[in-house]
Design an enzyme around this catalytic site. Structure first.
Site, PDB file in Angstrom:
ATOM      1  N   HIS A 107      27.210 -27.071   1.881  1.00  0.00           N
ATOM      2  CA  HIS A 107      26.683 -28.058   2.846  1.00  0.00           C
ATOM      3  C   HIS A 107      27.244 -29.466   2.620  1.00  0.00           C
ATOM      4  CE1 HIS A 107      24.016 -25.136   4.525  1.00  0.00           C
ATOM      5  NE2 HIS A 107      23.348 -24.960   3.404  1.00  0.00           N
ATOM      6  N   ASP A 145      27.010 -16.709   3.270  1.00  0.00           N
ATOM      7  CA  ASP A 145      25.675 -17.280   3.062  1.00  0.00           C
ATOM      8  C   ASP A 145      24.961 -17.294   4.420  1.00  0.00           C
ATOM      9  OD1 ASP A 145      24.084 -19.150   0.951  1.00  0.00           O
ATOM     10  OD2 ASP A 145      23.795 -19.894   2.996  1.00  0.00           O
ATOM     11  N   HIS A 147      23.215 -19.564   5.754  1.00  0.00           N
ATOM     12  CA  HIS A 147      23.245 -20.868   6.415  1.00  0.00           C
ATOM     13  C   HIS A 147      24.684 -21.224   6.768  1.00  0.00           C
ATOM     14  CE1 HIS A 147      19.628 -20.975   3.757  1.00  0.00           C
ATOM     15  NE2 HIS A 147      19.075 -21.551   4.813  1.00  0.00           N
ATOM     16  N   ASP A 224      21.217 -15.305   0.479  1.00  0.00           N
ATOM     17  CA  ASP A 224      19.942 -15.606   1.143  1.00  0.00           C
ATOM     18  C   ASP A 224      19.811 -14.920   2.498  1.00  0.00           C
ATOM     19  OD1 ASP A 224      21.799 -17.242   2.400  1.00  0.00           O
ATOM     20  OD2 ASP A 224      20.949 -19.115   1.627  1.00  0.00           O
TER      21      ASP A 224
HETATM   22 ZN   LIG Z   1      22.116 -20.534   2.283  1.00  0.00          ZN
END
Ligand SMILES: [Zn+2]
Length: 282
Positions: A107, A145, A147, A224
């Protein structure tokens, strides 16, 4: 041959109250140890490595601990922890290994929070980006991932040497990655879509990449997406074996860098499955 795991217990030394806490890596390390993986220790990334990705001002602020946001605390010595995690990604790239370290990275953009997102989502330095820049090969970054890796997209947007592919849950944090843009191919998926939809989407995504142009594959390995975890797409241990099998079939030099995944024991089994699938083991 088994993929080597890059790990240092130094990464367990911060944030034991946070969801991005030490147990998510410690338990995974213990499981991979019982499975017979070989472990190697990383060195911290140098500032020169970091400056290939991040702006000097951001590095300066990180050193001073001036980068707190609501998701991402300014822990004591976080710069040292983050440099070691970035260094582990560098070593993973060199030995085609798996960096099992924290903090995660995808991120964080050039100057901190990326693409207009207000936080850095538990990330300080973009580990996979640091490794890809230093490796300096035509690279496919595959971000599994749950996200969207808004930081990685920001860093490599328009970079002719890199293709970024991300499968991620939408609507969800960080809210980016709704459409593909140039060399960044984004595949938003609904909550708990399940393995079949996930793998069909992954196959479609990989079919869109010009593999003749790819020399190396860097995997942002977040777990995740596992059913019940923070960005659940309803995947199971076996799903990561299937993902690994597809990465192995690309037949490129490949390294893996841990991103999210918030249940340590689950991360260990998921990483083992991903690597066994990758290595063509049952
Ligand atoms: Zn994540």
């Amino acid at each position: 041959m088994k993929t080597k795991i890059v790990f240092s217990e130094k990464c367990l030394g911060y944030g034991n109250w946070h969801i991005e806490g030490p147990l998510r890596v410690q338990k995974a390390q213990e499981i991979l140890q019982t499975k017979g993986y070989e472990f190697v220790k990383p060195e911290p990334a140098t500032e020169e490595n970091l400056l290939k990705v991040h702006e000097a001002e951001y590095i300066w602020n990180l050193k001073k601990g001036l980068v707190e946001d609501t998701d991402t605390p300014a822990y004591d010595n976080i710069y040292e922890f983050a440099k070691l995690s970035a260094g582990a990604a560098l070593l993973a790239a060199k030995i085609n290994g798996f960096s099992l370290m924290r903090p995660p990275g995808h991120h964080t953009g050039k100057n901190g929070a990326a693409l207009g997102v207000y936080t850095r989502g538990f990330c300080y330095l973009n580990n996979v980006a640091v490794a890809v820049k230093s490796l300096d090969k035509r690279t496919l970054i595959l971000d599994v991932d749950g996200h969207h890796g808004n930081g990685t997209q920001e860093i490599f947007q328009g970079d002719s040497k890199v293709t970024y592919v991300s499968l991620h849950r939408v609507p969800h944090y960080p809210g980016t990655g709704l459409v593909s843009e140039g060399n960044c191919l984004n595949f938003p998926l609904p909550f708990d879509c399940g393995e079949q939809v996930y793998l069909e989407t992954l196959d479609k995504a990989l079919s869109m990449v010009d593999l003749g142009e790819v020399e190396a594959v860097a995997v942002s390995a977040g777990f995740d997406t596992h059913k019940g975890d923070l960005a659940s797409l309803g995947l199971t241990e076996r799903s990561y074996w299937e993902i690994g099998k597809r990465i192995g079939a690309l037949n490129k030099r490949t390294f893996f860098v841990l991103e999210g995944g918030y249940k340590g024991e689950q991360n260990g089994h998921d990483a083992d499955n991903l690597l066994r699938g990758f290595e063509g083991e049952p």
